[in-house]
Design an enzyme around this catalytic site. Structure first.
Site, PDB file in Angstrom:
ATOM      1  N   ASP A  32       1.837   3.702   1.133  1.00 19.79           N
ATOM      2  CA  ASP A  32       2.358   2.426   1.628  1.00 19.79           C
ATOM      3  C   ASP A  32       3.891   2.479   1.622  1.00 19.79           C
ATOM      4  O   ASP A  32       4.517   2.997   0.700  1.00 19.79           O
ATOM      5  CB  ASP A  32       1.865   1.278   0.743  1.00 19.79           C
ATOM      6  CG  ASP A  32       2.023  -0.077   1.403  1.00 19.79           C
ATOM      7  OD1 ASP A  32       1.000  -0.690   1.749  1.00 19.79           O
ATOM      8  OD2 ASP A  32       3.182  -0.530   1.572  1.00 19.79           O
ATOM      9  N   ASN A  94      -7.424  -7.038   2.051  1.00 19.56           N
ATOM     10  CA  ASN A  94      -6.943  -8.400   2.277  1.00 19.56           C
ATOM     11  C   ASN A  94      -7.537  -8.863   3.607  1.00 19.56           C
ATOM     12  O   ASN A  94      -7.345  -8.202   4.634  1.00 19.56           O
ATOM     13  CB  ASN A  94      -5.413  -8.429   2.330  1.00 19.56           C
ATOM     14  CG  ASN A  94      -4.790  -8.134   0.979  1.00 19.56           C
ATOM     15  OD1 ASN A  94      -5.327  -8.537  -0.052  1.00 19.56           O
ATOM     16  ND2 ASN A  94      -3.678  -7.430   0.969  1.00 19.56           N
ATOM     17  N   GLY A 100      -3.292 -12.521   2.369  1.00 19.99           N
ATOM     18  CA  GLY A 100      -2.103 -11.673   2.451  1.00 19.99           C
ATOM     19  C   GLY A 100      -2.182 -10.598   3.507  1.00 19.99           C
ATOM     20  O   GLY A 100      -1.350  -9.691   3.531  1.00 19.99           O
ATOM     21  N   GLN A 101      -3.183 -10.683   4.391  1.00 19.32           N
ATOM     22  CA  GLN A 101      -3.278  -9.656   5.446  1.00 19.32           C
ATOM     23  C   GLN A 101      -2.125  -9.822   6.428  1.00 19.32           C
ATOM     24  O   GLN A 101      -1.891 -10.916   6.947  1.00 19.32           O
ATOM     25  CB  GLN A 101      -4.617  -9.763   6.182  1.00 19.32           C
ATOM     26  CG  GLN A 101      -4.826  -8.623   7.184  1.00 19.32           C
ATOM     27  CD  GLN A 101      -6.191  -8.670   7.871  1.00 19.32           C
ATOM     28  OE1 GLN A 101      -6.977  -9.591   7.671  1.00 19.32           O
ATOM     29  NE2 GLN A 101      -6.450  -7.666   8.685  1.00 19.32           N
ATOM     30  N   HIS A 107      -7.657  -1.765   6.711  1.00 22.32           N
ATOM     31  CA  HIS A 107      -7.060  -0.840   5.739  1.00 22.32           C
ATOM     32  C   HIS A 107      -7.496  -1.201   4.336  1.00 22.32           C
ATOM     33  O   HIS A 107      -7.565  -2.368   3.969  1.00 22.32           O
ATOM     34  CB  HIS A 107      -5.530  -0.813   5.844  1.00 22.32           C
ATOM     35  CG  HIS A 107      -4.882  -2.159   5.786  1.00 22.32           C
ATOM     36  ND1 HIS A 107      -4.846  -3.004   6.876  1.00 22.32           N
ATOM     37  CD2 HIS A 107      -4.257  -2.814   4.778  1.00 22.32           C
ATOM     38  CE1 HIS A 107      -4.213  -4.122   6.533  1.00 22.32           C
ATOM     39  NE2 HIS A 107      -3.855  -4.035   5.265  1.00 22.32           N
ATOM     40  N   LEU A 108      -7.765  -0.169   3.572  1.00 15.62           N
ATOM     41  CA  LEU A 108      -8.165  -0.302   2.173  1.00 15.62           C
ATOM     42  C   LEU A 108      -6.964   0.105   1.316  1.00 15.62           C
ATOM     43  O   LEU A 108      -6.465   1.223   1.438  1.00 15.62           O
ATOM     44  CB  LEU A 108      -9.358   0.615   1.903  1.00 15.62           C
ATOM     45  CG  LEU A 108      -9.910   0.668   0.475  1.00 15.62           C
ATOM     46  CD1 LEU A 108     -10.366  -0.706  -0.005  1.00 15.62           C
ATOM     47  CD2 LEU A 108     -11.079   1.654   0.413  1.00 15.62           C
TER      48      LEU A 108
HETATM   49  P1  5GP Z   1      -1.817  -6.131   4.249  1.00 19.14           P
HETATM   50  O1  5GP Z   1      -0.765  -7.091   3.771  1.00 19.14           O
HETATM   51  O2  5GP Z   1      -2.111  -6.332   5.723  1.00 19.14           O
HETATM   52  O3  5GP Z   1      -3.063  -6.118   3.419  1.00 19.14           O
HETATM   53  O4  5GP Z   1      -1.216  -4.679   4.062  1.00 19.14           O
HETATM   54  C1  5GP Z   1      -0.380  -4.067   4.976  1.00 19.14           C
HETATM   55  C2  5GP Z   1       0.357  -2.986   4.235  1.00 19.14           C
HETATM   56  O5  5GP Z   1       0.909  -2.101   5.173  1.00 19.14           O
HETATM   57  C3  5GP Z   1       1.528  -3.528   3.374  1.00 19.14           C
HETATM   58  O6  5GP Z   1       1.320  -3.149   2.027  1.00 19.14           O
HETATM   59  C4  5GP Z   1       2.748  -2.877   3.998  1.00 19.14           C
HETATM   60  O7  5GP Z   1       3.718  -2.503   3.054  1.00 19.14           O
HETATM   61  C5  5GP Z   1       2.160  -1.663   4.722  1.00 19.14           C
HETATM   62  N1  5GP Z   1       2.903  -1.239   5.893  1.00 19.14           N
HETATM   63  C6  5GP Z   1       3.322  -2.035   6.918  1.00 19.14           C
HETATM   64  N2  5GP Z   1       3.951  -1.293   7.840  1.00 19.14           N
HETATM   65  C7  5GP Z   1       3.945  -0.011   7.397  1.00 19.14           C
HETATM   66  C8  5GP Z   1       4.459   1.210   7.933  1.00 19.14           C
HETATM   67  O8  5GP Z   1       5.061   1.275   9.003  1.00 19.14           O
HETATM   68  N3  5GP Z   1       4.251   2.331   7.195  1.00 19.14           N
HETATM   69  C9  5GP Z   1       3.579   2.309   5.996  1.00 19.14           C
HETATM   70  N4  5GP Z   1       3.459   3.474   5.340  1.00 19.14           N
HETATM   71  N5  5GP Z   1       3.080   1.172   5.471  1.00 19.14           N
HETATM   72  C10 5GP Z   1       3.259   0.025   6.162  1.00 19.14           C
END
Ligand code: 5GP
Ligand code: ZN
Length: 121
Positions: A32, A94, A100-101, A107-108
C-alpha cells in the site's frame, strides 16, 4: 469507474508503478502506498471487480484464492501468528464509503506488524 480509468487496473497493467509482493494469473499483490502498519499489502484480482457488492457466483473461487494468497504473504513477510497465536495480522475488505472504501476495484488489505485495537475506528 471503467477498467480504463481504474487506478488498480493501471497498476495490474504496469501503467502505474507499484512494489510487487506476489503475482499469478488471477491476482496481484503490492505494498500500500500509504501504509497504516509496518506490513500493509493489498491483494487484488487482476480482472476488474468493482467491489464485494458486485461479486458474481463465478468469482467465489477467485475470492477464496485471494485469502490463500494473503495467508502465504503473511507467512513470507513474518506476520503470521505462531503456534500460541502470538503475532498476527488483519484481513480487511472495506465495503462502501462508510467503511472507508476509496478505491472501487476489489482489494483485500493485509495489515500487520503491530498490535491492533478492536473495534476498528
Ligand atoms: P480502501 O480505502 O478503498 O479500502 O483502500 C484503498 C487503498 O489503496 C488505500 O489504503 C490507499 O492507500 C491505497 N492506494 C491508493 N492509491 C494507491 C496507489 O496508487 N498505489 C498503491 N500502492 N496504493 C494505493
Ligand atoms: Zn480495476
Amino acid at each position: 469507474m471503467q477498467e480504463r480509468d481504474c487506478i488498480f487496473c493501471k497498476i495490474v497493467r504496469g501503467e502505474i508503478p507499484s512494489k510487487k509482493v506476489y503475482e499469478d494469473d488471477q491476482v496481484y499483490a503490492f505494498h500500500d502506498i500509504n501504509p497504516v502498519a509496518p506490513v500493509h499489502v493489498l491483494i487484488i484480482p487482476k480482472k476488474h471487480i468493482f467491489g464485494i457488492q458486485h461479486l458474481e457466483p463465478e468469482d467465489e473461487c477467485l475470492v477464496g484464492h485471494m485469502f490463500t494468497v494473503a495467508r502465504e504473504i503473511a507467512q513470507e513477510l513474518g506476520v503470521a501468528p505462531d503456534e500460541e497465536l502470538n503475532g498476527g495480522y488483519r484481513l480487511v475488505f472495506n465495503v462502501g464509503k462508510d467503511a472507508g472504501q476509496t478505491v472501487f476495484h476489489l482489494h483485500l488489505h493485509l495489515i500487520g506488524g503491530r498490535s491492533m485495537g478492536w473495534p476498528p475506528g
